[in-house]
Scaffold this motif. Structure first.
Motif, PDB file in Angstrom:
ATOM      1  N   HIS A   1      -8.230  -9.159  13.226  1.00 58.27           N
ATOM      2  CA  HIS A   1      -8.765  -7.855  12.849  1.00 58.27           C
ATOM      3  C   HIS A   1      -7.791  -7.121  11.949  1.00 58.27           C
ATOM      4  CE1 HIS A   1     -11.295  -4.298  13.211  1.00 58.27           C
ATOM      5  NE2 HIS A   1     -10.161  -3.615  13.147  1.00 58.27           N
ATOM      6  N   SER A   2      -8.299  -6.614  10.809  1.00 57.41           N
ATOM      7  CA  SER A   2      -7.484  -5.855   9.862  1.00 57.41           C
ATOM      8  C   SER A   2      -8.014  -4.451   9.603  1.00 57.41           C
ATOM      9  CB  SER A   2      -7.384  -6.607   8.521  1.00 57.41           C
ATOM     10  OG  SER A   2      -6.803  -7.878   8.683  1.00 57.41           O
ATOM     11  N   CYS A   3      -9.307  -4.239   9.806  1.00 56.47           N
ATOM     12  CA  CYS A   3      -9.976  -2.990   9.425  1.00 56.47           C
ATOM     13  C   CYS A   3      -9.359  -1.777  10.102  1.00 56.47           C
ATOM     14  CB  CYS A   3     -11.452  -3.089   9.783  1.00 56.47           C
ATOM     15  SG  CYS A   3     -12.402  -1.571   9.512  1.00 56.47           S
TER      16      CYS A   3
ATOM     17  N   ALA B   1     -14.778  -1.066   3.494  1.00 57.93           N
ATOM     18  CA  ALA B   1     -14.470   0.006   2.550  1.00 57.93           C
ATOM     19  C   ALA B   1     -13.063   0.567   2.673  1.00 57.93           C
ATOM     20  CB  ALA B   1     -15.473   1.151   2.730  1.00 57.93           C
ATOM     21  N   CYS B   2     -12.426   0.409   3.810  1.00 62.90           N
ATOM     22  CA  CYS B   2     -11.075   0.951   3.986  1.00 62.90           C
ATOM     23  C   CYS B   2     -10.074   0.107   3.200  1.00 62.90           C
ATOM     24  CB  CYS B   2     -10.703   1.010   5.463  1.00 62.90           C
ATOM     25  SG  CYS B   2     -10.323  -0.595   6.205  1.00 62.90           S
ATOM     26  N   PRO B   3      -8.866   0.620   2.943  1.00 62.21           N
ATOM     27  CA  PRO B   3      -7.877  -0.137   2.162  1.00 62.21           C
ATOM     28  C   PRO B   3      -7.554  -1.509   2.745  1.00 62.21           C
ATOM     29  CG  PRO B   3      -7.218   2.159   2.301  1.00 62.21           C
ATOM     30  CD  PRO B   3      -8.400   2.001   3.213  1.00 62.21           C
ATOM     31  N   ALA B   4      -7.492  -1.609   4.079  1.00 68.17           N
ATOM     32  CA  ALA B   4      -7.172  -2.900   4.695  1.00 68.17           C
ATOM     33  C   ALA B   4      -8.277  -3.917   4.433  1.00 68.17           C
ATOM     34  CB  ALA B   4      -6.957  -2.720   6.194  1.00 68.17           C
ATOM     35  N   CYS B   5      -9.515  -3.486   4.531  1.00 74.23           N
ATOM     36  CA  CYS B   5     -10.639  -4.385   4.254  1.00 74.23           C
ATOM     37  C   CYS B   5     -10.665  -4.794   2.783  1.00 74.23           C
ATOM     38  CB  CYS B   5     -11.958  -3.714   4.622  1.00 74.23           C
ATOM     39  SG  CYS B   5     -12.318  -3.653   6.392  1.00 74.23           S
ATOM     40  N   GLU B   6     -10.399  -3.845   1.906  1.00 71.97           N
ATOM     41  CA  GLU B   6     -10.409  -4.152   0.477  1.00 71.97           C
ATOM     42  C   GLU B   6      -9.330  -5.173   0.121  1.00 71.97           C
ATOM     43  OE1 GLU B   6     -10.083  -0.414  -1.485  1.00 71.97           O
ATOM     44  OE2 GLU B   6     -12.199   0.112  -1.200  1.00 71.97           O
ATOM     45  N   LEU B   7      -8.129  -5.001   0.676  1.00 77.84           N
ATOM     46  CA  LEU B   7      -7.054  -5.961   0.421  1.00 77.84           C
ATOM     47  C   LEU B   7      -7.441  -7.349   0.915  1.00 77.84           C
ATOM     48  CD1 LEU B   7      -3.729  -4.065   1.288  1.00 77.84           C
ATOM     49  CD2 LEU B   7      -4.291  -5.168  -0.888  1.00 77.84           C
ATOM     50  N   ARG B   8      -7.971  -7.390   2.130  1.00 80.52           N
ATOM     51  CA  ARG B   8      -8.338  -8.679   2.718  1.00 80.52           C
ATOM     52  C   ARG B   8      -9.473  -9.336   1.940  1.00 80.52           C
ATOM     53  NH1 ARG B   8      -8.673 -10.041   9.150  1.00 80.52           N
ATOM     54  NH2 ARG B   8     -10.092 -11.816   9.056  1.00 80.52           N
ATOM     55  N   ALA B   9     -10.492  -8.563   1.577  1.00 77.36           N
ATOM     56  CA  ALA B   9     -11.637  -9.100   0.848  1.00 77.36           C
ATOM     57  C   ALA B   9     -11.237  -9.594  -0.535  1.00 77.36           C
ATOM     58  CB  ALA B   9     -12.729  -8.034   0.730  1.00 77.36           C
TER      59      ALA B   9
ATOM     60  N   SER C   1       0.803  -1.223   0.000  1.00 72.97           N
ATOM     61  CA  SER C   1       0.000   0.000   0.000  1.00 72.97           C
ATOM     62  C   SER C   1       0.835   1.272   0.000  1.00 72.97           C
ATOM     63  CB  SER C   1      -0.952   0.007   1.215  1.00 72.97           C
ATOM     64  OG  SER C   1      -1.810  -1.092   1.178  1.00 72.97           O
ATOM     65  N   GLY C   2       2.031   1.184  -0.529  1.00 79.89           N
ATOM     66  CA  GLY C   2       2.864   2.368  -0.604  1.00 79.89           C
ATOM     67  C   GLY C   2       3.740   2.596   0.604  1.00 79.89           C
ATOM     68  N   TYR C   3       3.713   1.701   1.565  1.00 82.45           N
ATOM     69  CA  TYR C   3       4.489   1.899   2.786  1.00 82.45           C
ATOM     70  C   TYR C   3       5.970   1.575   2.541  1.00 82.45           C
ATOM     71  CZ  TYR C   3      -0.029   1.749   5.260  1.00 82.45           C
ATOM     72  OH  TYR C   3      -1.311   1.981   5.700  1.00 82.45           O
ATOM     73  N   PRO C   4       6.856   2.557   2.592  1.00 85.22           N
ATOM     74  CA  PRO C   4       8.278   2.275   2.346  1.00 85.22           C
ATOM     75  C   PRO C   4       8.936   1.458   3.446  1.00 85.22           C
ATOM     76  CG  PRO C   4       7.964   4.567   2.965  1.00 85.22           C
ATOM     77  CD  PRO C   4       6.600   3.995   2.750  1.00 85.22           C
TER      78      PRO C   4
END
Length: 237
Positions: free
Chosen positions: A199-201, A218-226, A139-142
């Motif tokens: 938990h990831s959300c 809807a958050c990025p973490a949920c989208e990645l997991r889903a 997710s862009g995290y260096p």
């Protein structure tokens, strides 16, 4: 008798999907495993509440792993939230920042986590640290990149005058492959623990239940997991 450093690992364990898979991975390989979590003022602090339940569920479902699972530690790094202006430490909308990184990036977070974990590992006799960082979908995290992590491992080792190894079993795989790895390690029992208890959300939502677990959806973490879950399930058909 105390375990040797070569046979003992300390897992950075948030209570999320990735760190739970890493915990299972470590329990499958090391003779003794301890866990450490960090309370840094994160808005989704509910993840900290999930940690003990996940550990208990794993120990109950896998007695051989449970026999290896040692002490859990929680370290408080509250000043990190005080000096951060991010969507994980403030009540703000999740969006891209001007620097091209999502504002869920907490500068220095993973660097601090590993330094503190190494200091704890020094006292606990664990020179191997295990983290769920992933360059494939970071997710862009260096601070989730392999070069960052392994350079940090060398610096910590030099600073502590001992060999410090950082293992990142998820570094080169995506979320679908993370589900696959969980199934390979612990079958349906482990994947069910991940769905029900991890938990990831980013929003800390434990009220909405999806096929892949709990979260706002809807958050990025949920989208990645889903998306990873859907891809994993589709490959099994």
């Amino acid at each position: 008798m105390a375990q040797s450093a070569e046979n003992k690992a300390l897992v950075l364990f948030s209570g999320g999907q990735d760190s739970t898979v890493c915990l299972a991975w470590a329990l499958d390989r090391y003779e003794a495993v301890e866990t450490v979590g960090f309370d840094y003022g994160q808005s989704h602090a509910v993840e900290l509440e999930c940690r003990s339940r996940v550990r208990a569920e794993i120990a109950a479902a896998f007695p051989a792993w449970g026999a290896k699972l040692g002490t859990d530690h929680t370290l408080r790094l509250g000043e990190l939230a005080a000096i951060s202006e991010t969507a994980l430490t403030r009540d703000v909308a999740i969006e891209m920042s001007a620097n091209g990184l999502p504002n869920t990036f907490v500068p220095g977070r993973n660097l601090l986590f590993f330094v503190y974990a190494a200091a704890l590992g020094y006292r606990r006799g664990a020179d191997t640290l295990v983290g769920g960082m992933c360059e494939t979908d970071y997710s862009g995290y260096p601070d989730c990149r392999n070069d960052t992590i392994q350079t940090l491992a060398r610096a910590i080792g030099l600073g502590m005058a001992r060999d410090v190894k950082i293992e990142t079993p998820l570094m080169w795989i995506d979320k679908a492959a993370t589900w696959t790895l969980a199934e390979e390690l612990g079958g349906a029992a482990l994947t069910e623990i991940i769905v029900e208890h991890t938990h990831s959300c980013y929003r800390g939502d434990r009220t909405h239940r999806h096929d892949w677990g709990y979260g706002c959806g809807a958050c990025p973490a949920c989208e990645l997991r889903a998306n990873g879950y859907a891809k994993w399930r589709a490959a099994k058909v």
